[in-house]
Design a protein around this motif. Sequence first.
Motif, PDB file in Angstrom:
ATOM      1  N   GLU A  73      61.554  32.698 -27.747  1.00  0.00           N
ATOM      2  CA  GLU A  73      60.290  33.274 -28.212  1.00  0.00           C
ATOM      3  C   GLU A  73      59.134  32.299 -27.997  1.00  0.00           C
ATOM      4  O   GLU A  73      58.019  32.704 -27.673  1.00  0.00           O
ATOM      5  CB  GLU A  73      60.387  33.667 -29.689  1.00  0.00           C
ATOM      6  N   LEU A  76      58.215  32.430 -24.354  1.00  0.00           N
ATOM      7  CA  LEU A  76      57.469  33.659 -24.069  1.00  0.00           C
ATOM      8  C   LEU A  76      56.041  33.567 -24.609  1.00  0.00           C
ATOM      9  O   LEU A  76      55.101  34.069 -23.987  1.00  0.00           O
ATOM     10  CB  LEU A  76      58.199  34.867 -24.661  1.00  0.00           C
ATOM     11  N   GLY A  79      53.618  31.877 -22.248  1.00  0.00           N
ATOM     12  CA  GLY A  79      53.223  32.578 -21.033  1.00  0.00           C
ATOM     13  C   GLY A  79      54.349  32.770 -20.038  1.00  0.00           C
ATOM     14  O   GLY A  79      54.123  33.282 -18.944  1.00  0.00           O
ATOM     15  N   TRP A  80      55.538  32.370 -20.367  1.00  0.00           N
ATOM     16  CA  TRP A  80      56.681  32.615 -19.500  1.00  0.00           C
ATOM     17  C   TRP A  80      57.114  34.062 -19.702  1.00  0.00           C
ATOM     18  O   TRP A  80      57.012  34.602 -20.797  1.00  0.00           O
ATOM     19  CB  TRP A  80      57.833  31.672 -19.844  1.00  0.00           C
ATOM     20  N   GLN A  81      57.600  34.687 -18.632  1.00  0.00           N
ATOM     21  CA  GLN A  81      58.069  36.067 -18.715  1.00  0.00           C
ATOM     22  C   GLN A  81      59.516  36.132 -18.256  1.00  0.00           C
ATOM     23  O   GLN A  81      59.883  35.520 -17.254  1.00  0.00           O
ATOM     24  CB  GLN A  81      57.213  36.985 -17.846  1.00  0.00           C
ATOM     25  N   GLN A  82      60.299  36.897 -18.990  1.00  0.00           N
ATOM     26  CA  GLN A  82      61.704  37.044 -18.645  1.00  0.00           C
ATOM     27  C   GLN A  82      61.824  38.092 -17.544  1.00  0.00           C
ATOM     28  O   GLN A  82      61.207  39.158 -17.613  1.00  0.00           O
ATOM     29  CB  GLN A  82      62.510  37.459 -19.877  1.00  0.00           C
ATOM     30  N   ALA A  83      62.614  37.770 -16.505  1.00  0.00           N
ATOM     31  CA  ALA A  83      62.772  38.678 -15.372  1.00  0.00           C
ATOM     32  C   ALA A  83      64.183  38.542 -14.807  1.00  0.00           C
ATOM     33  O   ALA A  83      64.933  37.642 -15.183  1.00  0.00           O
ATOM     34  CB  ALA A  83      61.739  38.354 -14.297  1.00  0.00           C
ATOM     35  N   LEU A  91      63.189  32.876 -16.231  1.00  0.00           N
ATOM     36  CA  LEU A  91      61.871  32.879 -16.857  1.00  0.00           C
ATOM     37  C   LEU A  91      60.868  32.498 -15.779  1.00  0.00           C
ATOM     38  O   LEU A  91      61.031  31.474 -15.109  1.00  0.00           O
ATOM     39  CB  LEU A  91      61.799  31.870 -18.003  1.00  0.00           C
ATOM     40  N   SER A  94      53.808  33.079 -15.694  1.00  0.00           N
ATOM     41  CA  SER A  94      52.837  34.051 -15.204  1.00  0.00           C
ATOM     42  C   SER A  94      51.413  33.515 -15.203  1.00  0.00           C
ATOM     43  O   SER A  94      50.548  34.074 -14.540  1.00  0.00           O
ATOM     44  CB  SER A  94      52.903  35.317 -16.064  1.00  0.00           C
ATOM     45  N   LYS A  95      51.151  32.457 -15.934  1.00  0.00           N
ATOM     46  CA  LYS A  95      49.793  31.912 -15.980  1.00  0.00           C
ATOM     47  C   LYS A  95      49.873  30.398 -15.896  1.00  0.00           C
ATOM     48  O   LYS A  95      50.936  29.807 -16.045  1.00  0.00           O
ATOM     49  CB  LYS A  95      49.080  32.342 -17.260  1.00  0.00           C
TER      50      LYS A  95
END
Length: 191
Positions: A73, A76, A79-83, A91, A94-95
């Motif tokens: 959490e 996330l 700014g990390w996104q799980q993919a 992870l 994204s920014k």
Amino acid sequence: MGYAGYVPAKLPPSSLTPVQTALFLVSSVSSLELIEKLVYNAVVSPQEPKFKKVRLGNPRIKAAIIDTPAALEAMLAMGWQQAQEGEESVLLLSKSLSMAVVHDVQEAASRAKKAAQEAQRTAQRAAAAKPAALPGSDSRESLRAMLEADRRERAARGPVSVGSVAQPLPSAGGGGPARIRTAGEAGLNSG
């Protein structure tokens, strides 16, 4: 006193950012240290694609981020996104992150270290304050029973009634009494 005699202003405590709040919930020092390394690498080298992706299948990453409560959490919130990349969960950043986020992670790690040290000190104090129990004694009654048994054993032995007897010293040659000379006979202490 403040500058030019003015009283320093007492500001209300600043509210925590969402990232700081998420990091505050992570209590594992090793997880925070790994998160710090990942975030620092992403901040220092933003053009490197390898620092913008974290493979969650890696055993060390899995132990530090997936298996640690609130660590995912926190990632996330930064700014990390799980993919999914193929069959692998990752992870992705994204920014772009700033050094302020790195400082937030360092501060959270420092706080977690202090909390762990304080918990260890508290446990040591509690162990030191607890009276040492004798092996096999679980309660006061068993300790009293052991003392009473010792008292009965000493009473059964009775007082010491046989004194010691002087034994002759063995001689150098094996027969007869030992030849012992005094200091005066040896010529010592003769003035």
